[in-house]
Design a protein around this motif. Structure first.
Motif, PDB file in Angstrom:
ATOM      1  N   SER A 271      11.657 -16.897   3.239  1.00  0.00           N
ATOM      2  CA  SER A 271      12.128 -18.284   3.304  1.00  0.00           C
ATOM      3  C   SER A 271      11.200 -19.178   4.111  1.00  0.00           C
ATOM      4  O   SER A 271      11.206 -20.394   3.939  1.00  0.00           O
ATOM      5  CB  SER A 271      13.529 -18.332   3.909  1.00  0.00           C
ATOM      6  N   ASP A 272      10.373 -18.590   4.982  1.00  0.00           N
ATOM      7  CA  ASP A 272       9.524 -19.421   5.845  1.00  0.00           C
ATOM      8  C   ASP A 272       8.050 -19.027   5.812  1.00  0.00           C
ATOM      9  O   ASP A 272       7.294 -19.390   6.715  1.00  0.00           O
ATOM     10  CB  ASP A 272      10.042 -19.383   7.290  1.00  0.00           C
ATOM     11  N   GLY A 273       7.644 -18.245   4.820  1.00  0.00           N
ATOM     12  CA  GLY A 273       6.234 -17.852   4.758  1.00  0.00           C
ATOM     13  C   GLY A 273       6.067 -16.543   4.006  1.00  0.00           C
ATOM     14  O   GLY A 273       6.655 -16.342   2.945  1.00  0.00           O
ATOM     15  N   TYR A 274       5.258 -15.657   4.593  1.00  0.00           N
ATOM     16  CA  TYR A 274       4.980 -14.368   3.968  1.00  0.00           C
ATOM     17  C   TYR A 274       5.080 -13.245   4.978  1.00  0.00           C
ATOM     18  O   TYR A 274       4.860 -13.438   6.182  1.00  0.00           O
ATOM     19  CB  TYR A 274       3.574 -14.367   3.345  1.00  0.00           C
ATOM     20  N   LEU A 275       5.386 -12.058   4.453  1.00  0.00           N
ATOM     21  CA  LEU A 275       5.447 -10.833   5.245  1.00  0.00           C
ATOM     22  C   LEU A 275       4.565  -9.807   4.544  1.00  0.00           C
ATOM     23  O   LEU A 275       4.664  -9.622   3.331  1.00  0.00           O
ATOM     24  CB  LEU A 275       6.893 -10.330   5.310  1.00  0.00           C
ATOM     25  N   GLU A 276       3.681  -9.151   5.303  1.00  0.00           N
ATOM     26  CA  GLU A 276       2.802  -8.158   4.699  1.00  0.00           C
ATOM     27  C   GLU A 276       3.505  -6.802   4.623  1.00  0.00           C
ATOM     28  O   GLU A 276       4.067  -6.335   5.617  1.00  0.00           O
ATOM     29  CB  GLU A 276       1.501  -8.016   5.486  1.00  0.00           C
ATOM     30  N   ILE A 277       3.489  -6.191   3.454  1.00  0.00           N
ATOM     31  CA  ILE A 277       4.044  -4.852   3.265  1.00  0.00           C
ATOM     32  C   ILE A 277       2.923  -3.838   3.491  1.00  0.00           C
ATOM     33  O   ILE A 277       1.904  -3.859   2.790  1.00  0.00           O
ATOM     34  CB  ILE A 277       4.643  -4.682   1.857  1.00  0.00           C
ATOM     35  N   LEU A 278       3.096  -2.958   4.471  1.00  0.00           N
ATOM     36  CA  LEU A 278       2.076  -1.968   4.810  1.00  0.00           C
ATOM     37  C   LEU A 278       2.342  -0.606   4.179  1.00  0.00           C
ATOM     38  O   LEU A 278       1.411   0.095   3.794  1.00  0.00           O
ATOM     39  CB  LEU A 278       1.976  -1.808   6.332  1.00  0.00           C
ATOM     40  N   GLU A 279       3.633  -0.216   4.114  1.00  0.00           N
ATOM     41  CA  GLU A 279       4.008   1.075   3.508  1.00  0.00           C
ATOM     42  C   GLU A 279       5.247   0.869   2.650  1.00  0.00           C
ATOM     43  O   GLU A 279       6.157   0.130   3.031  1.00  0.00           O
ATOM     44  CB  GLU A 279       4.314   2.124   4.585  1.00  0.00           C
ATOM     45  N   LEU A 280       5.279   1.556   1.505  1.00  0.00           N
ATOM     46  CA  LEU A 280       6.427   1.431   0.617  1.00  0.00           C
ATOM     47  C   LEU A 280       6.582   2.713  -0.193  1.00  0.00           C
ATOM     48  O   LEU A 280       5.697   3.581  -0.206  1.00  0.00           O
ATOM     49  CB  LEU A 280       6.291   0.221  -0.304  1.00  0.00           C
ATOM     50  N   GLN A 281       7.708   2.822  -0.873  1.00  0.00           N
ATOM     51  CA  GLN A 281       7.984   4.001  -1.700  1.00  0.00           C
ATOM     52  C   GLN A 281       8.663   3.551  -2.986  1.00  0.00           C
ATOM     53  O   GLN A 281       9.838   3.192  -2.978  1.00  0.00           O
ATOM     54  CB  GLN A 281       8.874   4.985  -0.936  1.00  0.00           C
ATOM     55  N   PRO A 282       7.931   3.590  -4.103  1.00  0.00           N
ATOM     56  CA  PRO A 282       8.577   3.261  -5.384  1.00  0.00           C
ATOM     57  C   PRO A 282       9.641   4.306  -5.707  1.00  0.00           C
ATOM     58  O   PRO A 282       9.558   5.450  -5.250  1.00  0.00           O
ATOM     59  CB  PRO A 282       7.422   3.339  -6.392  1.00  0.00           C
ATOM     60  N   GLU A 283      10.601   3.902  -6.499  1.00  0.00           N
ATOM     61  CA  GLU A 283      11.699   4.803  -6.855  1.00  0.00           C
ATOM     62  C   GLU A 283      11.162   6.072  -7.533  1.00  0.00           C
ATOM     63  O   GLU A 283      10.366   6.003  -8.458  1.00  0.00           O
ATOM     64  CB  GLU A 283      12.663   4.068  -7.797  1.00  0.00           C
ATOM     65  N   GLY A 284      11.578   7.226  -7.021  1.00  0.00           N
ATOM     66  CA  GLY A 284      11.158   8.496  -7.605  1.00  0.00           C
ATOM     67  C   GLY A 284       9.752   8.926  -7.236  1.00  0.00           C
ATOM     68  O   GLY A 284       9.235   9.911  -7.772  1.00  0.00           O
ATOM     69  N   ARG A 285       9.087   8.194  -6.331  1.00  0.00           N
ATOM     70  CA  ARG A 285       7.723   8.520  -5.924  1.00  0.00           C
ATOM     71  C   ARG A 285       7.663   8.791  -4.431  1.00  0.00           C
ATOM     72  O   ARG A 285       8.634   8.605  -3.707  1.00  0.00           O
ATOM     73  CB  ARG A 285       6.757   7.364  -6.275  1.00  0.00           C
ATOM     74  N   LYS A 286       6.500   9.207  -3.966  1.00  0.00           N
ATOM     75  CA  LYS A 286       6.336   9.477  -2.543  1.00  0.00           C
ATOM     76  C   LYS A 286       6.036   8.182  -1.783  1.00  0.00           C
ATOM     77  O   LYS A 286       5.674   7.160  -2.379  1.00  0.00           O
ATOM     78  CB  LYS A 286       5.192  10.479  -2.318  1.00  0.00           C
ATOM     79  N   LYS A 287       6.155   8.256  -0.470  1.00  0.00           N
ATOM     80  CA  LYS A 287       5.806   7.118   0.385  1.00  0.00           C
ATOM     81  C   LYS A 287       4.295   6.932   0.354  1.00  0.00           C
ATOM     82  O   LYS A 287       3.540   7.911   0.343  1.00  0.00           O
ATOM     83  CB  LYS A 287       6.279   7.413   1.820  1.00  0.00           C
ATOM     84  N   MET A 288       3.835   5.682   0.340  1.00  0.00           N
ATOM     85  CA  MET A 288       2.389   5.427   0.308  1.00  0.00           C
ATOM     86  C   MET A 288       2.051   4.106   0.989  1.00  0.00           C
ATOM     87  O   MET A 288       2.917   3.233   1.175  1.00  0.00           O
ATOM     88  CB  MET A 288       1.882   5.433  -1.129  1.00  0.00           C
ATOM     89  N   SER A 289       0.781   3.974   1.373  1.00  0.00           N
ATOM     90  CA  SER A 289       0.310   2.714   1.956  1.00  0.00           C
ATOM     91  C   SER A 289       0.170   1.681   0.848  1.00  0.00           C
ATOM     92  O   SER A 289       0.138   2.021  -0.348  1.00  0.00           O
ATOM     93  CB  SER A 289      -1.042   2.923   2.638  1.00  0.00           C
ATOM     94  N   ALA A 290       0.032   0.419   1.242  1.00  0.00           N
ATOM     95  CA  ALA A 290      -0.143  -0.655   0.258  1.00  0.00           C
ATOM     96  C   ALA A 290      -1.393  -0.414  -0.579  1.00  0.00           C
ATOM     97  O   ALA A 290      -1.383  -0.576  -1.808  1.00  0.00           O
ATOM     98  CB  ALA A 290      -0.238  -1.995   0.974  1.00  0.00           C
ATOM     99  N   GLU A 291      -2.478   0.017   0.071  1.00  0.00           N
ATOM    100  CA  GLU A 291      -3.731   0.268  -0.644  1.00  0.00           C
ATOM    101  C   GLU A 291      -3.571   1.401  -1.665  1.00  0.00           C
ATOM    102  O   GLU A 291      -4.029   1.293  -2.800  1.00  0.00           O
ATOM    103  CB  GLU A 291      -4.833   0.616   0.363  1.00  0.00           C
ATOM    104  N   GLU A 292      -2.884   2.482  -1.260  1.00  0.00           N
ATOM    105  CA  GLU A 292      -2.634   3.601  -2.179  1.00  0.00           C
ATOM    106  C   GLU A 292      -1.791   3.142  -3.379  1.00  0.00           C
ATOM    107  O   GLU A 292      -2.066   3.495  -4.530  1.00  0.00           O
ATOM    108  CB  GLU A 292      -1.907   4.735  -1.453  1.00  0.00           C
ATOM    109  N   PHE A 293      -0.771   2.355  -3.097  1.00  0.00           N
ATOM    110  CA  PHE A 293       0.102   1.843  -4.158  1.00  0.00           C
ATOM    111  C   PHE A 293      -0.699   1.033  -5.171  1.00  0.00           C
ATOM    112  O   PHE A 293      -0.558   1.210  -6.389  1.00  0.00           O
ATOM    113  CB  PHE A 293       1.212   0.992  -3.548  1.00  0.00           C
TER     114      PHE A 293
END
Length: 299
Positions: A271-293
């Motif tokens: 609502s007031d700008g941007y937030l950087e996502i550093l690590e995430l996990q797509p559904e059914g996949r392993k956890k990964m960094s933004a670069e790996e994703f």
């Protein structure tokens, strides 16, 4: 002193270990009933029960805490004290059995964050400090007279996992100090000011969903308060992503897209700008960094 220890979660393990290594006598432990888990429906114990068995302790797992046989067994111990850490709500007839009462270790600075998820909510609400409290139990949840409290600073990079680890170790130290004060009779009680009380209710699936109408700081704190588990959830274009780690950023763009990516970075519009996502996990996949994703997936 003769002690009955009650707990279920991993949070209780350092406390029990500390008491086992002290001069006090742990008569037995009480934990939540065994459960069937996973596809194979294997019976599993609580983390506390597993640890207690490894240490050679008897462990009771009553389904009903008002069961007469269970209550009689507690009475026959002639325990000086019941010590409760990360367990269930006890009925009045159990609380009143030991000669010196029943005490609880809670992971907040009571009366703030009464309830099941005090560590989560301290982070979600952006608190700069939290701590642990020992208190005598009474009938209403987390309302009894305070024996000891100790504060800890919440670091900017703390999340649920790191703060949980810090508080369970701090809690074990404070709990042992508390028991020694009760043993010696040298302690003062502080009545809780109910007007300062704040709730820490159980975390729900609905709470985990990221609302992009919130500010960057609010979403960042939600991610911290739910990481690594159960994790904040971003629902986007019909897909679900667990957001494990974020970073506040000065990134800006005239682009109106909800998600903007570079070769290595992911930015989420708030609502007031941007937030950087550093690590995430797509559904059914392993956890990964933004670069790996970004090397193998896209939004």
């Amino acid at each position: 002193m003769k002690i009955v220890f009650m707990g279920s979660a991993e949070f209780a393990i350092p406390s029990l270990e500390k008491l086992l290594n002290s001069h006090h006598e742990i008569i037995f432990a009480v934990s939540a009933p065994d459960k069937e888990r996973g596809r194979g429906k294997k019976i599993s114990f609580t983390p506390l029960k597993e640890f207690a068995i490894e240490k050679g302790l008897e462990v009771l797992t009553p389904i009903n805490l008002k069961d007469e046989e269970f209550i009689q067994k507690l009475k026959k111990t002639n325990a000086d004290l019941f010590v409760i850490v990360a367990f269930r709500i006890l009925p009045k007839e159990v609380l009143q059995i030991p000669q010196k009462g029943s005490i609880n270790l809670h992971a907040s600075l009571l009366p703030k964050y009464r309830g099941a998820a005090p560590i989560h909510w301290a982070l979600i609400n952006g608190e700069k400090e939290t701590g642990v409290t020992t208190f005598f139990l009474d009938e209403k949840v987390d309302t009894g007279n305070i024996i000891l409290q100790e504060k800890i600073k919440i670091e900017d990079d703390d999340n649920l996992g790191s703060l949980y680890e810090k508080l369970k170790i701090l809690g074990a130290d404070v709990l042992l100090k508390t028991i020694e004060k009760i043993e010696n009779g040298f302690y003062e009680l502080t009545k809780q000011d109910n007007s300062l009380a704040t709730p820490a209710p159980k975390i729900t699936k609905e709470l985990c969903k990221i609302d992009l109408k919130r500010t960057s700081v609010e979403i960042h704190n939600l991610v911290r308060g739910l990481s690594p588990h159960p994790s904040a959830i971003l629902e986007y274009n019909g897909k679900s992503y667990k957001i494990i780690k974020t970073r506040l950023t000065n990134f800006n763009s005239q682009n109106s897209e909800t998600i903007i990516t570079t070769k290595k970075e992911i930015f989420l519009k708030t609502s007031d700008g941007y937030l950087e996502i550093l690590e995430l996990q797509p559904e059914g996949r392993k956890k990964m960094s933004a670069e790996e994703f970004l090397r193998g997936y896209s939004f």
